[in-house]
Design a protein around this motif. Structure first.
Motif, PDB file in Angstrom:
ATOM      1  N   ALA A 124      21.306  62.899 -58.499  1.00  0.00           N
ATOM      2  CA  ALA A 124      22.149  62.611 -57.457  1.00  0.00           C
ATOM      3  C   ALA A 124      21.283  61.486 -56.481  1.00  0.00           C
ATOM      4  O   ALA A 124      21.937  60.496 -56.126  1.00  0.00           O
ATOM      5  N   ASP A 125      20.126  61.477 -56.481  1.00  0.00           N
ATOM      6  CA  ASP A 125      19.358  60.587 -55.776  1.00  0.00           C
ATOM      7  C   ASP A 125      19.299  59.137 -56.458  1.00  0.00           C
ATOM      8  O   ASP A 125      19.716  57.927 -55.901  1.00  0.00           O
ATOM      9  N   GLU A 126      19.265  59.141 -57.942  1.00  0.00           N
ATOM     10  CA  GLU A 126      19.564  57.979 -58.886  1.00  0.00           C
ATOM     11  C   GLU A 126      20.856  57.585 -58.625  1.00  0.00           C
ATOM     12  O   GLU A 126      20.854  56.084 -58.474  1.00  0.00           O
ATOM     13  N   VAL A 127      21.709  58.224 -58.489  1.00  0.00           N
ATOM     14  CA  VAL A 127      23.172  57.568 -58.272  1.00  0.00           C
ATOM     15  C   VAL A 127      23.188  56.926 -57.094  1.00  0.00           C
ATOM     16  O   VAL A 127      23.769  55.680 -56.549  1.00  0.00           O
ATOM     17  N   ASP A 128      22.602  57.461 -55.715  1.00  0.00           N
ATOM     18  CA  ASP A 128      22.500  56.879 -54.640  1.00  0.00           C
ATOM     19  C   ASP A 128      21.860  55.575 -54.605  1.00  0.00           C
ATOM     20  O   ASP A 128      22.107  54.378 -54.064  1.00  0.00           O
ATOM     21  N   ALA A 129      20.605  55.568 -55.240  1.00  0.00           N
ATOM     22  CA  ALA A 129      19.819  54.332 -55.508  1.00  0.00           C
ATOM     23  C   ALA A 129      20.725  53.230 -56.101  1.00  0.00           C
ATOM     24  O   ALA A 129      20.619  51.977 -55.988  1.00  0.00           O
ATOM     25  N   LEU A 130      21.213  53.802 -57.139  1.00  0.00           N
ATOM     26  CA  LEU A 130      22.169  52.817 -57.991  1.00  0.00           C
ATOM     27  C   LEU A 130      23.269  51.969 -57.165  1.00  0.00           C
ATOM     28  O   LEU A 130      23.232  50.927 -57.200  1.00  0.00           O
ATOM     29  N   ARG A 131      23.983  52.821 -56.286  1.00  0.00           N
ATOM     30  CA  ARG A 131      24.904  52.523 -55.519  1.00  0.00           C
ATOM     31  C   ARG A 131      24.236  51.581 -54.462  1.00  0.00           C
ATOM     32  O   ARG A 131      24.860  50.172 -54.247  1.00  0.00           O
ATOM     33  N   GLN A 132      23.176  51.709 -53.904  1.00  0.00           N
ATOM     34  CA  GLN A 132      22.446  50.730 -52.914  1.00  0.00           C
ATOM     35  C   GLN A 132      22.081  49.457 -53.747  1.00  0.00           C
ATOM     36  O   GLN A 132      22.336  48.251 -53.077  1.00  0.00           O
ATOM     37  N   THR A 133      21.554  49.615 -54.954  1.00  0.00           N
ATOM     38  CA  THR A 133      21.202  48.404 -55.484  1.00  0.00           C
ATOM     39  C   THR A 133      22.423  47.575 -55.715  1.00  0.00           C
ATOM     40  O   THR A 133      22.531  46.407 -55.614  1.00  0.00           O
ATOM     41  N   ILE A 134      23.685  48.219 -56.421  1.00  0.00           N
ATOM     42  CA  ILE A 134      24.828  47.330 -56.730  1.00  0.00           C
ATOM     43  C   ILE A 134      25.171  46.683 -55.246  1.00  0.00           C
ATOM     44  O   ILE A 134      25.808  45.433 -55.217  1.00  0.00           O
ATOM     45  N   SER A 135      25.082  47.376 -54.193  1.00  0.00           N
ATOM     46  CA  SER A 135      25.504  47.111 -53.079  1.00  0.00           C
ATOM     47  C   SER A 135      24.756  45.821 -52.612  1.00  0.00           C
ATOM     48  O   SER A 135      25.109  44.894 -51.892  1.00  0.00           O
ATOM     49  N   LEU A 136      23.481  45.823 -52.736  1.00  0.00           N
ATOM     50  CA  LEU A 136      22.706  44.921 -52.203  1.00  0.00           C
ATOM     51  C   LEU A 136      23.172  43.500 -53.219  1.00  0.00           C
ATOM     52  O   LEU A 136      23.102  42.290 -52.484  1.00  0.00           O
ATOM     53  N   ILE A 174      16.987  39.045 -59.398  1.00  0.00           N
ATOM     54  CA  ILE A 174      18.179  38.864 -60.546  1.00  0.00           C
ATOM     55  C   ILE A 174      17.670  37.822 -61.421  1.00  0.00           C
ATOM     56  O   ILE A 174      17.797  37.774 -62.551  1.00  0.00           O
ATOM     57  N   ASN A 175      16.880  36.750 -60.912  1.00  0.00           N
ATOM     58  CA  ASN A 175      16.451  35.749 -61.680  1.00  0.00           C
ATOM     59  C   ASN A 175      15.352  36.026 -62.650  1.00  0.00           C
ATOM     60  O   ASN A 175      15.423  35.753 -63.985  1.00  0.00           O
ATOM     61  N   GLN A 176      14.622  37.243 -62.544  1.00  0.00           N
ATOM     62  CA  GLN A 176      13.675  37.638 -63.472  1.00  0.00           C
ATOM     63  C   GLN A 176      14.417  38.527 -64.423  1.00  0.00           C
ATOM     64  O   GLN A 176      13.548  38.754 -65.352  1.00  0.00           O
ATOM     65  N   LEU A 177      15.461  38.962 -64.417  1.00  0.00           N
ATOM     66  CA  LEU A 177      16.149  39.601 -65.605  1.00  0.00           C
ATOM     67  C   LEU A 177      16.382  38.611 -66.630  1.00  0.00           C
ATOM     68  O   LEU A 177      16.528  37.500 -66.763  1.00  0.00           O
ATOM     69  N   ASP A 178      16.386  39.568 -67.652  1.00  0.00           N
ATOM     70  CA  ASP A 178      16.647  38.801 -68.926  1.00  0.00           C
ATOM     71  C   ASP A 178      18.154  38.306 -69.164  1.00  0.00           C
ATOM     72  O   ASP A 178      18.879  38.955 -68.300  1.00  0.00           O
ATOM     73  N   ASP A 179      18.174  37.221 -69.719  1.00  0.00           N
ATOM     74  CA  ASP A 179      19.503  36.478 -69.667  1.00  0.00           C
ATOM     75  C   ASP A 179      20.616  37.503 -69.844  1.00  0.00           C
ATOM     76  O   ASP A 179      21.726  37.562 -69.171  1.00  0.00           O
ATOM     77  N   GLU A 180      20.739  38.133 -71.116  1.00  0.00           N
ATOM     78  CA  GLU A 180      21.918  38.936 -71.277  1.00  0.00           C
ATOM     79  C   GLU A 180      22.053  40.077 -70.384  1.00  0.00           C
ATOM     80  O   GLU A 180      23.275  40.323 -70.036  1.00  0.00           O
ATOM     81  N   TYR A 181      21.090  40.457 -69.492  1.00  0.00           N
ATOM     82  CA  TYR A 181      21.356  41.492 -68.669  1.00  0.00           C
ATOM     83  C   TYR A 181      21.795  40.776 -67.500  1.00  0.00           C
ATOM     84  O   TYR A 181      22.626  41.475 -66.540  1.00  0.00           O
ATOM     85  N   VAL A 184      28.166  46.283 -73.296  1.00  0.00           N
ATOM     86  CA  VAL A 184      28.369  46.030 -71.756  1.00  0.00           C
ATOM     87  C   VAL A 184      27.910  47.014 -70.960  1.00  0.00           C
ATOM     88  O   VAL A 184      27.045  46.801 -70.092  1.00  0.00           O
ATOM     89  N   LYS A 185      28.260  48.423 -71.075  1.00  0.00           N
ATOM     90  CA  LYS A 185      27.562  49.365 -70.517  1.00  0.00           C
ATOM     91  C   LYS A 185      26.146  49.503 -70.630  1.00  0.00           C
ATOM     92  O   LYS A 185      25.595  49.847 -69.388  1.00  0.00           O
ATOM     93  N   SER A 186      25.716  49.267 -71.777  1.00  0.00           N
ATOM     94  CA  SER A 186      24.144  49.749 -71.844  1.00  0.00           C
ATOM     95  C   SER A 186      23.292  48.370 -71.181  1.00  0.00           C
ATOM     96  O   SER A 186      22.358  48.604 -70.413  1.00  0.00           O
ATOM     97  N   ARG A 187      23.940  47.196 -71.262  1.00  0.00           N
ATOM     98  CA  ARG A 187      23.259  46.067 -70.590  1.00  0.00           C
ATOM     99  C   ARG A 187      23.271  46.213 -69.093  1.00  0.00           C
ATOM    100  O   ARG A 187      22.467  46.011 -68.476  1.00  0.00           O
ATOM    101  N   LEU A 188      24.357  46.561 -68.581  1.00  0.00           N
ATOM    102  CA  LEU A 188      24.585  46.775 -67.212  1.00  0.00           C
ATOM    103  C   LEU A 188      23.832  47.764 -66.756  1.00  0.00           C
ATOM    104  O   LEU A 188      23.193  47.543 -65.540  1.00  0.00           O
ATOM    105  N   ASN A 189      23.874  48.782 -67.515  1.00  0.00           N
ATOM    106  CA  ASN A 189      22.793  50.043 -66.860  1.00  0.00           C
ATOM    107  C   ASN A 189      21.275  49.471 -66.878  1.00  0.00           C
ATOM    108  O   ASN A 189      20.686  49.850 -65.981  1.00  0.00           O
ATOM    109  N   ARG A 190      20.791  48.774 -68.088  1.00  0.00           N
ATOM    110  CA  ARG A 190      19.345  48.326 -68.161  1.00  0.00           C
ATOM    111  C   ARG A 190      19.480  47.357 -66.842  1.00  0.00           C
ATOM    112  O   ARG A 190      18.229  47.337 -66.189  1.00  0.00           O
ATOM    113  N   ALA A 191      20.395  46.447 -66.711  1.00  0.00           N
ATOM    114  CA  ALA A 191      20.101  45.474 -65.429  1.00  0.00           C
ATOM    115  C   ALA A 191      19.969  46.096 -64.226  1.00  0.00           C
ATOM    116  O   ALA A 191      19.218  45.684 -63.419  1.00  0.00           O
ATOM    117  N   ARG A 192      20.921  46.962 -64.048  1.00  0.00           N
ATOM    118  CA  ARG A 192      20.879  47.629 -62.752  1.00  0.00           C
ATOM    119  C   ARG A 192      19.795  48.422 -62.432  1.00  0.00           C
ATOM    120  O   ARG A 192      19.057  48.338 -61.425  1.00  0.00           O
TER     121      ARG A 192
END
Lengths: 368, 208
Positions: free
Chosen positions: A37-49, B136-143, B171-179
């Motif tokens: 659940a913490d992960e989800v929250d951190a993820l949401r914050q990341t996306i938000s940033l 963001i710049n530091q991410l690999d291109d695909e991500y 898409v899902k896995s790259r997005l996951n990795r990127a985030r």
């Protein structure tokens, strides 16, 4: 589901992109597991940033730079010898009834390679930007009222707003290859050039589509032979239709009339259909494959000149004394002249390829 | 048969009228620039790529048949231009992330900082944004591409898959990795606020 299984899905979970089954499992897990659940929250914050990044302002010079580049884009490929025929419309019913079948001819896109597969950079992967058959109408724009024939050799580019009646589709841009350390932009390695006041020479290959883009093209050609009761009146009908595109010759001995109708590629099929309809005969395909060797040669020459131009510009940019600058400018002028000749030859070849002839032979029916 | 302003402008632009084209793109210039900026990470490249995109759009206008809106068509070209730039950079192995550039970015950032904040907050905001962009710049291109397309441009997974020619799973896995990569970075930069842990309580401890 354990944490490992869930972690990989959290991103999609936040986006609402999980399948129903996955969603159920993830939600069940999150109810029990506060780490995830913490992960989800951190993820949401990341996306938000990331999403909260302000829009940056357009750099002050952007608009002016772009304007310069648009205006400096060399005029589109125009045909010099396009006959001044009228644009006609084939009556819809007739058009539907006629068979249009000239082998290998893409009616509308003889000079337009396929959708832009944009690879700027290497010679091989050079962008195949869609080239517009600019000396012929795109069917979409073909029927505009007040359209007159395009003028041969007109240098349009940025001044085309004055000449509204000419239908000139926007020019083509092909990036020069970026081999030896060039940056592949329109700038020289030493920095931007075309943005400065007192603009230097523009790229020599800016409005030339590379030969590879013509690979699938053929120079159209067809032959129609017919024995008719009154060759003369049929010939007249054809000449009225095609105007100056048709030239006629008569053999007085036999009464055979021969017409040669010269048409740009994109009008070829429709024109042939008309002839076939009038004569009641199918045409024989006499189209030929384009000889690209010649185009290749000239294109290479242009590339070499372009490289020289870039080098010369780069050198010039580093000069400070007026005398050297003048010399450099002379050098550039000479390069420009050579390039202009090469471009002209290239265009002539392209034009040649783009025009096809329908050879019509009308023999009088011999009554026995 | 009235035409929309866009349709009229497209017609005139197809004939080579630069002014018509410029009017057509005027409302998109900033957005396009921003996409380019977020993907390339610096203003110099963003400028080049954005202009390149507009130039391509201008030269291939004849292909635009009005099946989609002009904006949709334009942004497809923009994405391709950005991707090309990224691919090209990979080949040239040049890095565009340097102090000078990020400094420049900071200056630009200051211009658009929210002036409703006090000067301290405004500065902080600029710092945060710079840190985010650098990460963001530091991410690999695909991500990076997938991340920008999703979290900045707001495309759906399917749209991203289509645009990049990859499948949904990728898409899902790259997005996951990127985030996740960003999450780590942001965490170490102390940009994230830890959640309050509800200890000893059963049931939902967070909003779904």
């Amino acid at each position: 589901m354990n944490c490992d299984g869930v972690r990989g899905l959290l991103s999609a979970y936040v986006d609402g992109e999980l399948s129903a089954g996955e969603l159920l499992r993830v939600e069940q897990h999150l109810r029990r597991c506060h780490w995830c659940a913490d992960e989800v929250d951190a993820l949401r914050q990341t996306i938000s940033l990331v999403a909260s990044l302000d829009e940056v302002a357009l750099p002050p010079a952007f608009h002016a730079q772009l304007h310069q580049r648009l205006v400096a884009m060399a005029p589109p490929v125009m045909t010099a010898r396009r006959p001044a025929f009228r644009r006609w419309t084939v009556p819809a019913a007739a058009a539907a009834a006629l068979v249009i079948g000239v082998a290998g001819l893409n009616q509308f896109n003889l000079l337009a390679p396929q959708p832009p597969v944009a690879q700027v950079g290497t010679v091989e992967g050079n962008s195949q930007l869609a080239m517009n058959p600019t000396h012929v109408e795109n069917p979409v724009t073909a029927q505009e009222p007040g359209d007159t024939d395009a003028e041969p050799n007109s240098q349009q580019g940025g001044t085309s707003k004055e000449n509204d009646q000419t239908a000139i589709t926007p020019p083509i841009v092909v990036e020069p290859p970026v081999e030896n350390g060039g940056e592949g932009r329109s700038t020289t390695p030493l920095g931007p050039t075309s943005n400065e006041p007192g603009i230097q020479t523009a790229s020599f290959v800016a409005d030339i589509a590379e030969p590879a883009s013509y690979k699938s093209a053929r120079q159209p050609g067809a032959q129609v032979e017919a024995a008719v009761a009154e060759p003369a009146s049929l010939a007249l009908a054809l000449r009225n239709h095609f105007g100056e595109a048709a030239s006629e010759s008569v053999d007085p001995a036999t009464g055979t009339i021969r017409l040669q109708v010269s048409l740009p590629a994109s009008d070829f099929a429709t024109g042939l259909a008309f002839v076939e309809g009038q004569t009641g005969q199918k045409g024989t395909d006499t189209s030929v494959a384009l000889d690209l060797a010649q185009l290749d040669k000239i294109y290479e020459e242009l590339m070499t000149l372009e490289q020289k131009r870039q080098d010369a510009e780069a050198r010039k940019a580093g000069l400070t004394d007026q005398a050297s600058i003048t010399l450099a400018e002379q050098e550039l002028k000479q390069l420009e002249q050579k390039a202009a000749e090469a471009q002209e030859n290239y265009r002539k070849l392209v034009d040649l390829s783009a025009t096809g002839t329908i050879d019509v032979t009308l023999k009088p029916l011999t009554a026995r | 048969m009235s035409k929309s302003l866009d349709e009229l402008l497209v017609e005139r632009a197809k004939k080579g009228e630069v002014e018509a084209f410029e009017q057509l793109i005027s409302q998109h210039q900033k957005t396009v620039y921003n996409i380019a900026y977020r993907l390339t990470g610096n203003h110099e490249d963003a400028s080049d790529v954005a202009q390149e995109a507009f130039i391509r759009a201008y030269s291939s206008l004849a292909d635009f048949r009005g099946d989609s809106s002009f904006a949709t068509w334009l942004y497809r070209i923009v994405n391709n231009a950005c991707l090309d730039e990224l691919r090209k950079r990979k080949r040239q192995r040049l890095t565009y992330i340097d102090e000078a550039v990020t400094l420049d970015d900071g200056e630009m950032g200051r211009q658009i900082a929210d002036t409703a904040d006090g000067p301290e907050q405004a500065l902080e905001r600029v710092e945060v944004q710079r840190a985010v962009q650098e990460s963001i710049n530091q991410l690999d291109d695909e991500y990076r591409v997938v991340l920008v397309m999703r979290d900045i441009q707001g495309h759906s997974y399917n749209e991203i898959a289509d645009a990049l020619g990859i499948n949904l799973g990728t898409v899902k896995s790259r997005l996951n990795r990127a985030r996740n990569a960003l999450k780590e970075k942001f965490g170490s930069l102390e940009l994230l606020t830890p959640r309050v842990v509800y200890s000893g309580r059963r049931g939902r401890s967070h909003e779904l």
